[in-house]
Design a protein around this motif. Structure first.
Motif, PDB file in Angstrom:
ATOM      1  N   TRP A  47       0.862  -1.192   0.000  1.00 45.63           N
ATOM      2  CA  TRP A  47       0.000   0.000   0.000  1.00 45.63           C
ATOM      3  C   TRP A  47       0.887   1.227   0.000  1.00 45.63           C
ATOM      4  CZ3 TRP A  47      -1.181   4.041   3.443  1.00 45.63           C
ATOM      5  CH2 TRP A  47      -2.475   4.583   3.387  1.00 45.63           C
ATOM      6  N   MET A  48       0.733   2.083  -1.017  1.00 45.00           N
ATOM      7  CA  MET A  48       1.597   3.244  -1.145  1.00 45.00           C
ATOM      8  C   MET A  48       0.977   4.487  -0.517  1.00 45.00           C
ATOM      9  SD  MET A  48       2.666   2.680  -5.114  1.00 45.00           S
ATOM     10  CE  MET A  48       3.936   3.945  -5.136  1.00 45.00           C
ATOM     11  N   GLY A  49      -0.306   4.673  -0.735  1.00 44.92           N
ATOM     12  CA  GLY A  49      -0.972   5.856  -0.227  1.00 44.92           C
ATOM     13  C   GLY A  49      -2.335   6.016  -0.865  1.00 44.92           C
ATOM     14  N   ILE A  50      -3.079   7.008  -0.395  1.00 45.10           N
ATOM     15  CA  ILE A  50      -4.458   7.203  -0.842  1.00 45.10           C
ATOM     16  C   ILE A  50      -4.778   8.676  -0.981  1.00 45.10           C
ATOM     17  CG2 ILE A  50      -5.366   5.043   0.095  1.00 45.10           C
ATOM     18  CD1 ILE A  50      -6.290   6.569   2.572  1.00 45.10           C
TER      19      ILE A  50
ATOM     20  N   GLU B   1       3.416   0.229  12.649  1.00 43.22           N
ATOM     21  CA  GLU B   1       2.831  -0.445  11.506  1.00 43.22           C
ATOM     22  C   GLU B   1       2.500  -1.883  11.885  1.00 43.22           C
ATOM     23  OE1 GLU B   1       5.009  -0.051   7.818  1.00 43.22           O
ATOM     24  OE2 GLU B   1       4.552  -2.108   7.239  1.00 43.22           O
ATOM     25  N   ILE B   2       1.295  -2.310  11.526  1.00 47.73           N
ATOM     26  CA  ILE B   2       0.887  -3.686  11.808  1.00 47.73           C
ATOM     27  C   ILE B   2       1.467  -4.620  10.751  1.00 47.73           C
ATOM     28  CG2 ILE B   2      -1.065  -5.269  11.984  1.00 47.73           C
ATOM     29  CD1 ILE B   2      -2.686  -2.992  13.180  1.00 47.73           C
ATOM     30  N   VAL B   3       2.155  -5.649  11.195  1.00 47.79           N
ATOM     31  CA  VAL B   3       2.745  -6.629  10.281  1.00 47.79           C
ATOM     32  C   VAL B   3       1.797  -7.824  10.153  1.00 47.79           C
ATOM     33  CG1 VAL B   3       4.693  -8.165   9.858  1.00 47.79           C
ATOM     34  CG2 VAL B   3       5.082  -5.907  10.865  1.00 47.79           C
ATOM     35  N   MET B   4       1.503  -8.193   8.915  1.00 47.56           N
ATOM     36  CA  MET B   4       0.632  -9.331   8.622  1.00 47.56           C
ATOM     37  C   MET B   4       1.494 -10.483   8.109  1.00 47.56           C
ATOM     38  SD  MET B   4      -2.129  -7.866   9.482  1.00 47.56           S
ATOM     39  CE  MET B   4      -3.348  -9.116   9.050  1.00 47.56           C
ATOM     40  N   THR B   5       1.362 -11.634   8.729  1.00 50.07           N
ATOM     41  CA  THR B   5       2.172 -12.799   8.354  1.00 50.07           C
ATOM     42  C   THR B   5       1.260 -13.926   7.895  1.00 50.07           C
ATOM     43  OG1 THR B   5       3.846 -12.187  10.001  1.00 50.07           O
ATOM     44  CG2 THR B   5       3.904 -14.436   9.147  1.00 50.07           C
ATOM     45  N   GLN B   6       1.474 -14.397   6.672  1.00 48.38           N
ATOM     46  CA  GLN B   6       0.659 -15.482   6.124  1.00 48.38           C
ATOM     47  C   GLN B   6       1.450 -16.781   6.096  1.00 48.38           C
ATOM     48  OE1 GLN B   6      -1.241 -12.709   2.706  1.00 48.38           O
ATOM     49  NE2 GLN B   6      -2.090 -14.791   2.771  1.00 48.38           N
ATOM     50  N   SER B   7       0.726 -17.864   6.338  1.00 42.01           N
ATOM     51  CA  SER B   7       1.347 -19.188   6.268  1.00 42.01           C
ATOM     52  C   SER B   7       0.345 -20.209   5.751  1.00 42.01           C
ATOM     53  CB  SER B   7       1.867 -19.602   7.653  1.00 42.01           C
ATOM     54  OG  SER B   7       0.799 -19.679   8.574  1.00 42.01           O
ATOM     55  N   PRO B   8       0.859 -21.261   5.060  1.00 47.62           N
ATOM     56  CA  PRO B   8       2.241 -21.361   4.592  1.00 47.62           C
ATOM     57  C   PRO B   8       2.471 -20.446   3.397  1.00 47.62           C
ATOM     58  CG  PRO B   8       0.947 -23.150   3.707  1.00 47.62           C
ATOM     59  CD  PRO B   8       0.011 -22.360   4.589  1.00 47.62           C
ATOM     60  N   ASN B  93      -5.774  -0.279  11.517  1.00 50.21           N
ATOM     61  CA  ASN B  93      -4.852   0.805  11.853  1.00 50.21           C
ATOM     62  C   ASN B  93      -4.141   1.256  10.585  1.00 50.21           C
ATOM     63  OD1 ASN B  93      -5.283  -0.368  14.549  1.00 50.21           O
ATOM     64  ND2 ASN B  93      -3.680   1.066  15.139  1.00 50.21           N
ATOM     65  N   TRP B  94      -4.317   2.535  10.260  1.00 52.25           N
ATOM     66  CA  TRP B  94      -3.659   3.056   9.056  1.00 52.25           C
ATOM     67  C   TRP B  94      -3.429   4.542   9.231  1.00 52.25           C
ATOM     68  CZ3 TRP B  94      -6.050   6.876   6.221  1.00 52.25           C
ATOM     69  CH2 TRP B  94      -7.384   7.127   6.546  1.00 52.25           C
ATOM     70  N   PRO B  95      -2.533   5.208   8.482  1.00 52.74           N
ATOM     71  CA  PRO B  95      -1.640   4.533   7.523  1.00 52.74           C
ATOM     72  C   PRO B  95      -0.498   3.825   8.232  1.00 52.74           C
ATOM     73  CG  PRO B  95      -1.192   6.898   7.603  1.00 52.74           C
ATOM     74  CD  PRO B  95      -2.360   6.668   8.489  1.00 52.74           C
ATOM     75  N   PRO B  96       0.071   2.793   7.594  1.00 56.88           N
ATOM     76  CA  PRO B  96      -0.435   2.259   6.348  1.00 56.88           C
ATOM     77  C   PRO B  96      -1.402   1.097   6.559  1.00 56.88           C
ATOM     78  CG  PRO B  96       1.665   1.253   6.844  1.00 56.88           C
ATOM     79  CD  PRO B  96       1.343   2.164   7.995  1.00 56.88           C
ATOM     80  N   VAL B  97      -2.324   0.923   5.609  1.00 60.77           N
ATOM     81  CA  VAL B  97      -2.998  -0.355   5.444  1.00 60.77           C
ATOM     82  C   VAL B  97      -1.910  -1.360   5.077  1.00 60.77           C
ATOM     83  CG1 VAL B  97      -4.474  -1.587   3.796  1.00 60.77           C
ATOM     84  CG2 VAL B  97      -5.218   0.612   4.759  1.00 60.77           C
TER      85      VAL B  97
END
Lengths: 127, 108
Positions: A47-50, B1-8, B93-97
């Motif tokens: 996501w870069m910005g909006i 910034e919220i970190v999203m971790t996907q597995s596998p 929570n953003w920015p950033p999404v």
């Protein structure tokens, strides 16, 4: 039908400037945030910005702040992503997408999921 | 910034089998999570929002669950057109999404 149509692929040299576009149709363009998302070759989504075209309020990801400029011309329902000096590392597919909002617990939020997405603009930067 | 971790990172599944994809957030995002499908050469497509609500036109074999920091996308019986990369995205929570790194579902 809600639709976002992006400008065509670009091939540029390092140091050149570039502005790509995203034209919205089928909805009130000024009432939804439009975002830009980068996808580098073989990689994930960033996501870069909006921008909110209604008043041009703009927010950036810290990772992209100062690296690009997001703008919009509401008279022609078009959002833009702009570089002043491209680098090879800017080579990527760039998508625009409309943020959908939602209401919950008596409050409404205007930045949520993306739907729909544009078809993407491939930017290649090479000497 | 919220970190999203996907597995596998990659999931090998036979057609007709169930696929279970996971997404974890570094802090609570409540139910403010979406899932997308991306096929080669195409833009991402919205599948699920609000952690569990299917987007318009998405088949019932796709389901989402979870809240807080742990989320799951389940494809109950994989069809040939479901082999793709799947991304989760938080908008609490953003920015950033932020997006997860993706899970590629491939044919076993």
């Amino acid at each position: 039908e809600v639709q976002l149509v992006q400008s065509g692929a670009e091939v540029k040299k390092p140091g050149e400037s570039l502005k790509i576009s995203c034209k919205g149709s089928g909805y009130s363009f000024t009432s939804y945030w439009i975002g830009w998302v980068r996808q580098m070759p073989g990689k994930g989504l960033e996501w870069m910005g909006i921008i909110y075209p209604g008043d041009s309020d703009t927010r950036y990801s810290p990772s992209f702040q100062g690296q690009v400029t997001i703008s919009a011309d509401k008279s022609i329902s078009t959002a833009y992503l702009q570089w002043s000096s491209l680098k090879a590392s800017d080579t990527a597919m760039y998508y625009c997408a409309r943020h959908t909002g939602y209401c919950s617990g008596g409050s409404c939020y205007s930045v949520a999921w993306f739907d729909p997405w544009g078809q993407g603009t491939l930017v290649t930067v090479s000497s | 910034e919220i970190v999203m971790t996907q597995s596998p990172a990659t999931l090998s599944v036979s057609p007709g089998e169930r696929a279970t994809l996971s997404c974890r957030a570094s802090q609570s995002v409540s139910s403010n999570l979406a899932w997308y499908q991306q096929k080669p050469g195409q833009a991402p497509r919205l599948l699920i929002y609000g952690a569990s609500t299917r987007a318009t036109g998405i088949p019932a074999r796709f389901s989402g669950s979870g809240s807080g920091t742990e989320f799951t996308l389940t494809i109950s019986s994989l069809q040939s057109e479901d082999f793709a990369v799947y991304y989760c995205q938080q908008y609490n929570n953003w920015p950033p999404v932020t997006f997860g790194g993706g899970t590629k579902v491939e044919i076993k």
